[in-house]
Scaffold this active site. Structure first.
Site, PDB file in Angstrom:
ATOM      1  N   ARG A  79      71.977 -29.547  49.620  1.00 56.05           N
ATOM      2  CA  ARG A  79      73.096 -29.726  48.690  1.00 56.05           C
ATOM      3  C   ARG A  79      74.366 -30.134  49.433  1.00 56.05           C
ATOM      4  O   ARG A  79      75.142 -30.958  48.956  1.00 56.05           O
ATOM      5  CB  ARG A  79      73.324 -28.450  47.866  1.00 56.05           C
ATOM      6  CG  ARG A  79      74.351 -28.681  46.765  1.00 56.05           C
ATOM      7  CD  ARG A  79      74.421 -27.520  45.794  1.00 56.05           C
ATOM      8  NE  ARG A  79      74.817 -26.295  46.459  1.00 56.05           N
ATOM      9  CZ  ARG A  79      74.719 -25.080  45.915  1.00 56.05           C
ATOM     10  NH1 ARG A  79      74.219 -24.945  44.694  1.00 56.05           N
ATOM     11  NH2 ARG A  79      75.102 -24.003  46.556  1.00 56.05           N
ATOM     12  N   LYS A 183      79.532 -29.679  45.522  1.00 56.04           N
ATOM     13  CA  LYS A 183      80.284 -28.450  45.817  1.00 56.04           C
ATOM     14  C   LYS A 183      81.478 -28.785  46.714  1.00 56.04           C
ATOM     15  O   LYS A 183      81.427 -28.613  47.928  1.00 56.04           O
ATOM     16  CB  LYS A 183      79.336 -27.445  46.483  1.00 56.04           C
ATOM     17  CG  LYS A 183      79.776 -25.998  46.320  1.00 56.04           C
ATOM     18  CD  LYS A 183      78.620 -25.077  46.623  1.00 56.04           C
ATOM     19  CE  LYS A 183      79.063 -23.645  46.769  1.00 56.04           C
ATOM     20  NZ  LYS A 183      79.693 -23.094  45.565  1.00 56.04           N
TER      21      LYS A 183
END
Ligand code: PLP
Ligand code: COI
Length: 339
Positions: A79, A183
């Site tokens: 991620r 993120k």
């Protein structure tokens, strides 16, 4: 001195070491161990002006057997790569990420809270562009830092207390410069106003609808949303929601271990009225049951728990996930990295 982990919240508690790595001249250097809590930045550093920054959050747990386990480290590494790509930072190689995280945990091993303390070691990798610049472009130099903090629950009461969330169409999940699906710090800064208003109204966290139509459910301020209807685990399918590793794990547990049905699909706001249980899930939130969602624009209350207690299906999911993380339930998915 005995540490009172039971009353620890989700905050920064210093530990002795952090691990760092610099990116210069088109390549990542060697890992360095640091005891400094500071970074020195140029006044024109890219991150300060254009927010070229991404971070991750994962946890290490002290098991019943005394061993430390890091949960799904590879998923966090992947991620972070997507976040880096999203704002044009050099990708951190998976091996480099894993080595930095494992090193930070090992160096601070004595700070991993004991089994049954209810606390865990939160691991925060962060990467930012440090090149001095005025024009808007990606930096040439970057710093990766991994530090850790022994934390308690993100929401007061942890799993045992369901809390109320705030829904308002005034606020959007996605940052104007990007999307909520990566993120990056900028997304969180964009959520501060909603979070503050929720707190001022005595509600725990903001809950978002899709930014375009304000019709579909997205996620919560710092966690994904899931609901239970009968024997089905339901969670939104949206490209602007952060793909939560906890949510994906819970869906897998629901389907493969608890005999539940799983639906990942668009969820209409009106469906909230039909759900038996609801929760926020994430590394920090684990499962935080939601007592009600208060639509402050219409004064409609969607109630999931009248007595602020978690529901039975949430409890099963929570216990299974925790069981794997603490080494009490066989890790048949191979999610743990044992240190
Ligand atoms: N959504 C947001 C906005 C988050 O900040 C987090 C926390 O990481 C999550 C979802 C949950 O993701 P994960 O389960 O990977 O921690
Ligand atoms: C996490 O759960 O790891 C998060 O990033 C949530 C929040 C503390 C930013």
């Amino acid at each position: 001195m005995k540490i009172d982990y039971q009353n620890r919240g989700f905050s920064y508690y210093p530990t002795k070491y952090n691990v760092r790595c610099s990116y210069k001249n088109g390549e990542w250097g060697k890992l360095r161990i640091s005891t400094s809590k500071n970074v020195t930045l140029h006044i024109a550093a890219c991150v300060l002006h254009y927010a070229q920054e991404a971070f991750e959050g994962l946890k290490a747990f002290r098991g019943k057997d005394g061993k430390a386990r890091i949960f799904r480290i590879d998923e966090n590494a992947k991620r972070l790569q997507r976040s880096c790509e999203g704002i044009r930072m050099p990708k951190v190689p998976v091996d480099l990420f894993n080595n930095a995280v494992i090193k930070a945990v090992k160096l601070n091993e004595k700070d991993i809270p004991p089994y049954e303390s209810g606390a865990s070691l939160y691991i925060r990798p962060v990467i930012f562009g440090s090149t001095p610049m005025i024009g808007v472009r990606p930096a040439d130099e970057y710093e990766l830092i991994v530090f850790v903090s022994a934390v308690g629950p993100y929401f007061k009461g942890g799993f045992t207390t369901a809390s109320p969330f705030m829904l308002s169409r005034k606020f959007d999940r996605a940052a104007p410069c990007g999307t909520g699906s990566i993120k990056i710090g900028a997304n969180y800064a964009m959520g501060l106003a909603a979070g503050q208003e929720a707190h001022e109204r005595g509600l725990s966290q903001a809950f978002y609808l899709d930014a375009k139509e304000k019709t579909y459910i997205e996620e919560c301020g710092a966690a994904n949303f899931f609901a239970i209807k009968g024997n089905t685990y339901i969670t939104p399918n949206s490209s602007s929601v952060l793909p939560s590793i906890t949510n994906a794990s819970l869906a897998e547990i629901a389907e493969k271990c608890l005999g539940m049905k799983v639906e990942k699909r668009r969820i209409l706001l009106d469906e909230l009225a039909e759900f038996d249980e609801a929760g926020a899930c994430g590394t920090a939130a684990v499962i935080s049951p939601i007592s009600e969602i208060v639509d402050i624009d219409t004064d409609k209350h969607y109630v999931f728990s009248k007595d602020a207690k978690p529901g039975a299906k949430c409890k099963n999911l929570y216990e299974y996930l925790r069981g794997i993380q603490y080494g009490e339930i066989e890790d048949k998915f191979g999610w743990n990295t044992i240190i």
